[in-house]
Design a protein around this motif. Structure first.
Motif, mmCIF file in Angstrom:
data_model
loop_
_atom_site.group_PDB
_atom_site.id
_atom_site.type_symbol
_atom_site.label_atom_id
_atom_site.label_comp_id
_atom_site.label_asym_id
_atom_site.label_seq_id
_atom_site.Cartn_x
_atom_site.Cartn_y
_atom_site.Cartn_z
ATOM 1 N N HIS A 68 3.288 -0.844 9.454
ATOM 2 C CA HIS A 68 4.544 -1.603 9.407
ATOM 3 C C HIS A 68 4.647 -2.466 8.166
ATOM 4 O O HIS A 68 5.523 -3.316 8.062
ATOM 5 C CB HIS A 68 4.679 -2.418 10.677
ATOM 6 N N LEU A 69 3.755 -2.236 7.233
ATOM 7 C CA LEU A 69 3.771 -3.022 5.994
ATOM 8 C C LEU A 69 5.094 -2.860 5.250
ATOM 9 O O LEU A 69 5.646 -3.828 4.727
ATOM 10 C CB LEU A 69 2.598 -2.591 5.098
ATOM 11 N N GLN A 70 5.607 -1.638 5.240
ATOM 12 C CA GLN A 70 6.867 -1.349 4.533
ATOM 13 C C GLN A 70 7.985 -2.288 4.991
ATOM 14 O O GLN A 70 8.672 -2.906 4.187
ATOM 15 C CB GLN A 70 7.247 0.101 4.804
ATOM 16 N N ARG A 71 8.146 -2.404 6.302
ATOM 17 C CA ARG A 71 9.173 -3.281 6.858
ATOM 18 C C ARG A 71 8.860 -4.743 6.519
ATOM 19 O O ARG A 71 9.730 -5.522 6.175
ATOM 20 C CB ARG A 71 9.202 -3.073 8.369
ATOM 21 N N TRP A 72 7.592 -5.082 6.624
ATOM 22 C CA TRP A 72 7.149 -6.458 6.429
ATOM 23 C C TRP A 72 7.467 -6.980 5.016
ATOM 24 O O TRP A 72 7.729 -8.152 4.816
ATOM 25 C CB TRP A 72 5.637 -6.548 6.692
ATOM 26 N N ILE A 73 7.419 -6.085 4.037
ATOM 27 C CA ILE A 73 7.649 -6.510 2.653
ATOM 28 C C ILE A 73 9.097 -6.290 2.226
ATOM 29 O O ILE A 73 9.440 -6.429 1.049
ATOM 30 C CB ILE A 73 6.700 -5.774 1.672
ATOM 31 N N GLY A 74 9.965 -5.932 3.189
ATOM 32 C CA GLY A 74 11.401 -5.845 2.901
ATOM 33 C C GLY A 74 11.841 -4.600 2.166
ATOM 34 O O GLY A 74 12.879 -4.595 1.501
ATOM 35 N N ALA A 75 11.049 -3.512 2.259
ATOM 36 C CA ALA A 75 11.449 -2.259 1.597
ATOM 37 C C ALA A 75 12.256 -1.414 2.573
ATOM 38 O O ALA A 75 11.945 -1.353 3.759
ATOM 39 C CB ALA A 75 10.219 -1.502 1.125
ATOM 40 N N GLU A 76 13.304 -0.766 2.062
ATOM 41 C CA GLU A 76 14.195 0.041 2.908
ATOM 42 C C GLU A 76 13.537 1.344 3.340
ATOM 43 O O GLU A 76 13.917 1.943 4.330
ATOM 44 C CB GLU A 76 15.493 0.368 2.148
ATOM 45 N N ARG A 77 12.602 1.813 2.540
ATOM 46 C CA ARG A 77 11.935 3.076 2.863
ATOM 47 C C ARG A 77 10.484 3.004 2.382
ATOM 48 O O ARG A 77 10.104 2.093 1.634
ATOM 49 C CB ARG A 77 12.654 4.248 2.177
ATOM 50 N N ALA A 78 9.695 3.975 2.818
ATOM 51 C CA ALA A 78 8.319 4.048 2.336
ATOM 52 C C ALA A 78 8.335 4.391 0.850
ATOM 53 O O ALA A 78 9.282 5.016 0.367
ATOM 54 C CB ALA A 78 7.548 5.113 3.109
ATOM 55 N N PHE A 79 7.350 3.949 0.117
ATOM 56 C CA PHE A 79 7.257 4.363 -1.284
ATOM 57 C C PHE A 79 5.798 4.584 -1.646
ATOM 58 O O PHE A 79 4.888 4.128 -0.978
ATOM 59 C CB PHE A 79 7.933 3.376 -2.232
ATOM 60 N N ARG A 80 5.626 5.353 -2.722
ATOM 61 C CA ARG A 80 4.296 5.825 -3.075
ATOM 62 C C ARG A 80 3.676 4.969 -4.174
ATOM 63 O O ARG A 80 4.347 4.142 -4.777
ATOM 64 C CB ARG A 80 4.370 7.282 -3.553
ATOM 65 N N ASP A 81 2.420 5.229 -4.463
ATOM 66 C CA ASP A 81 1.755 4.435 -5.501
ATOM 67 C C ASP A 81 2.338 4.703 -6.890
ATOM 68 O O ASP A 81 2.213 3.873 -7.773
ATOM 69 C CB ASP A 81 0.241 4.619 -5.465
ATOM 70 N N ASP A 82 3.057 5.845 -7.077
ATOM 71 C CA ASP A 82 3.675 6.053 -8.401
ATOM 72 C C ASP A 82 4.807 5.043 -8.641
ATOM 73 O O ASP A 82 4.998 4.577 -9.764
ATOM 74 C CB ASP A 82 4.149 7.502 -8.588
ATOM 75 N N THR A 83 5.528 4.645 -7.570
ATOM 76 C CA THR A 83 6.552 3.587 -7.706
ATOM 77 C C THR A 83 5.885 2.258 -8.071
ATOM 78 O O THR A 83 6.357 1.524 -8.939
ATOM 79 C CB THR A 83 7.347 3.431 -6.392
ATOM 80 N N LEU A 84 4.774 1.956 -7.403
ATOM 81 C CA LEU A 84 4.040 0.723 -7.702
ATOM 82 C C LEU A 84 3.613 0.688 -9.166
ATOM 83 O O LEU A 84 3.813 -0.295 -9.870
ATOM 84 C CB LEU A 84 2.786 0.626 -6.827
ATOM 85 N N ARG A 85 3.056 1.809 -9.622
ATOM 86 C CA ARG A 85 2.575 1.878 -11.006
ATOM 87 C C ARG A 85 3.722 1.716 -12.008
ATOM 88 O O ARG A 85 3.626 0.955 -12.959
ATOM 89 C CB ARG A 85 1.881 3.218 -11.274
ATOM 90 N N TYR A 86 4.802 2.457 -11.742
ATOM 91 C CA TYR A 86 5.942 2.455 -12.672
ATOM 92 C C TYR A 86 6.551 1.052 -12.766
ATOM 93 O O TYR A 86 6.890 0.578 -13.845
ATOM 94 C CB TYR A 86 6.979 3.478 -12.182
ATOM 95 N N SER A 87 6.646 0.370 -11.636
ATOM 96 C CA SER A 87 7.184 -0.998 -11.621
ATOM 97 C C SER A 87 6.229 -1.973 -12.312
ATOM 98 O O SER A 87 6.624 -2.750 -13.185
ATOM 99 C CB SER A 87 7.419 -1.447 -10.175
ATOM 100 N N LEU A 88 4.953 -1.926 -11.941
ATOM 101 C CA LEU A 88 3.993 -2.926 -12.421
ATOM 102 C C LEU A 88 3.731 -2.822 -13.923
ATOM 103 O O LEU A 88 3.470 -3.831 -14.579
ATOM 104 C CB LEU A 88 2.681 -2.812 -11.641
ATOM 105 N N CYS A 89 3.816 -1.602 -14.488
ATOM 106 C CA CYS A 89 3.621 -1.435 -15.936
ATOM 107 C C CYS A 89 4.606 -2.277 -16.741
ATOM 108 O O CYS A 89 4.270 -2.770 -17.812
ATOM 109 C CB CYS A 89 3.811 0.023 -16.331
ATOM 110 N N GLY A 90 5.824 -2.420 -16.225
ATOM 111 C CA GLY A 90 6.825 -3.209 -16.950
ATOM 112 C C GLY A 90 7.141 -4.514 -16.241
ATOM 113 O O GLY A 90 8.234 -5.060 -16.389
#
Ligand SMILES: [Zn+2]
Length: 444
Positions: A68-90
């Motif tokens: 339930h982490l996805q809901r807990w952090i306010g994300a509308e859907r599940a997302f993968r580590d590639d989204t995390l990487r792409y966001s965190l790089c910038g």
């Protein structure tokens, strides 16, 4: 009924009431255009990943899909580590640093640094640490060194190793030991250069009186460091080694001519230290900078009982330490300088060692990420944004580190009652997210 284990909601209430975590999360930004998963959710995902002590982004990826982490952090859907990487790089580092500063200010206001003061003073330490190293993966801000290795046939070969190193400033006197700031070494520069940059930046972040005494390794026994420490209104205790040859030699020559100023015996578990201390003021710091300084020398014999072939035998070793300090003799007796000079905090459970051993600090999370958002530069070309991934991850780690330890050591009644380790608390919070029904919503 008494609570049996920590839950994420009560941890979150504490985070939001005491530290406005969700408000800060709303300030996060990155280089993506109209992203579906907000920078706030990316920040909260990684923050909770560190709170739960997950070992990798892949593990966090799994959590986001199956708990339930996805809901807990306010994300509308599940997302993968590639989204995390792409966001965190910038990722924008400023709101992260602002959050770390705000957490530390609130900890100070909440009296988290009152315990363990030394003669009423607050103590911080500066230290360098290597964050990761690799023979194959590299990025544009990697440091490089030549390393001699043995090949499978036992022949010596020289290879280039890529690594990242940073200097961190950490509160050390109190049970809660958060980092105040971190500064990365740029390619080709020494640790002292990065340290000077950090010391220059600290008063702008916190004001100059956030702490009183700075502890420094022998590497920093240099005039520019001493000048900056004085200018910022701090005092310093600096290890003195042979690299400060003139001062080291003149102190040794002086102390050789006279008996110790203080002698005592200290019992520490099954070790006995026989300590002799010398203390002098007015030695010139260097030939170029003859400003008088105080030097303390400690000669220690460590007696231990050891089993050798089934028999208990006594075993002694000699140790010598020297420190240079700006602290006055009247308020800070010789034995207090020794106590400050000994880097005991390094072995404690929430210092650098803890970060490297128990917090996945050495993982290459985002090293050398090539897939990055692009921006149009002045010459109208689309170029990838410069990679902030590693710096962003480490700042989020330091925020989680500060808040988790403050929660365990200062807030949690369960941790005290059940003598829980920090890792056990992390496991309880993690377990809550995996077993709670999906109908429970995160606080708005
Ligand atoms: Zn790199």
């Amino acid at each position: 009924m008494k609570e049996r284990a920590h839950s994420l909601p009560s941890f979150s209430v504490w985070l939001n009431k005491g530290f406005h975590l969700r408000t800060h999360a709303g300030q996060m930004s990155d280089a993506r255009t109209d992203p579906e998963i907000s920078p706030s959710s990316v920040f909260l995902a990684l923050f909770h990943g560190f709170v739960f002590r997950l070992p990798s982004l892949q593990q966090l990826d799994h959590e986001l899909a199956h708990s339930h982490l996805q809901r807990w952090i306010g994300a509308e859907r599940a997302f993968r580590d590639d989204t995390l990487r792409y966001s965190l790089c910038g990722f924008d580092l400023h709101p992260l640093e602002a959050l770390l500063v705000d957490v530390n200010r609130r900890l100070k206001r909440g009296k988290a640094f009152d315990a363990g003061r030394v003669q009423g003073h607050l103590v911080a330490a500066l230290d360098g640490i290597e964050v990761l190293s690799s023979f194959s993966r590299r990025c544009e801000s990697c440091l490089e060194r030549r390393v001699t290795l043995l090949d499978p046939a036992g022949r010596k070969i020289v290879q280039t190793q890529y690594y990242h190193r940073a200097v961190g400033c950490q509160m050390v006197h109190s049970p809660v030991k958060p980092f105040l700031a971190i500064e990365w070494l740029q390619p080709g520069e020494g640790e002292d250069t990065a340290a000077l940059r950090l010391l220059t930046r600290l008063p702008a972040l916190y004001g100059s009186r956030f702490f009183d005494i700075l502890l420094l390794d022998a590497l920093y026994a240099q005039t520019p460091v001493l000048k900056l420490v004085r200018k910022n209104g701090w005092d310093a205790v600096i290890s003195l080694k042979q690299n400060s040859r003139d001062l080291y030699q003149s102190a040794l020559r002086l102390f050789a001519t006279r008996p110790p100023d203080t002698s005592f015996t200290e019992q520490c578990e099954h070790k006995t230290y026989r300590v002799q201390l010398w203390d002098t003021q007015g030695l010139p710091f260097t030939i170029d900078n003859p400003q008088p300084v105080r030097v303390v020398r400690s000669e220690e014999v460590l007696d231990r009982q050891r089993y050798r072939q089934g028999e208990l035998t006594a075993h002694s070793t000699d140790h010598e330490w020297l420190w240079v300090t700006t602290l006055p003799q009247q308020a800070f007796p010789t034995s207090v300088i020794r106590q400050l000079g000994h880097s005991r905090w390094k072995n404690e459970n929430n210092g650098w060692m803890d970060l490297t051993k128990h917090w996945a600090f050495k993982h290459g999370f985002l090293h050398a990420c090539r897939h990055r958002p692009t921006r149009t530069n002045a010459s109208n070309e689309r170029k990838p944004v410069s990679n902030h991934g590693l710096a962003a991850v480490i700042l989020i780690l330091l925020i989680a580190f500060a808040l988790t330890w403050a929660f365990v050591l200062r807030h949690s009644k369960l941790a005290r009652r059940d003598r829980l380790t920090a890792i056990a608390v992390a496991a309880q919070l993690h377990a809550w997210v995996s077993k709670t029904p999906p109908s429970i919503r995160a606080p708005d």
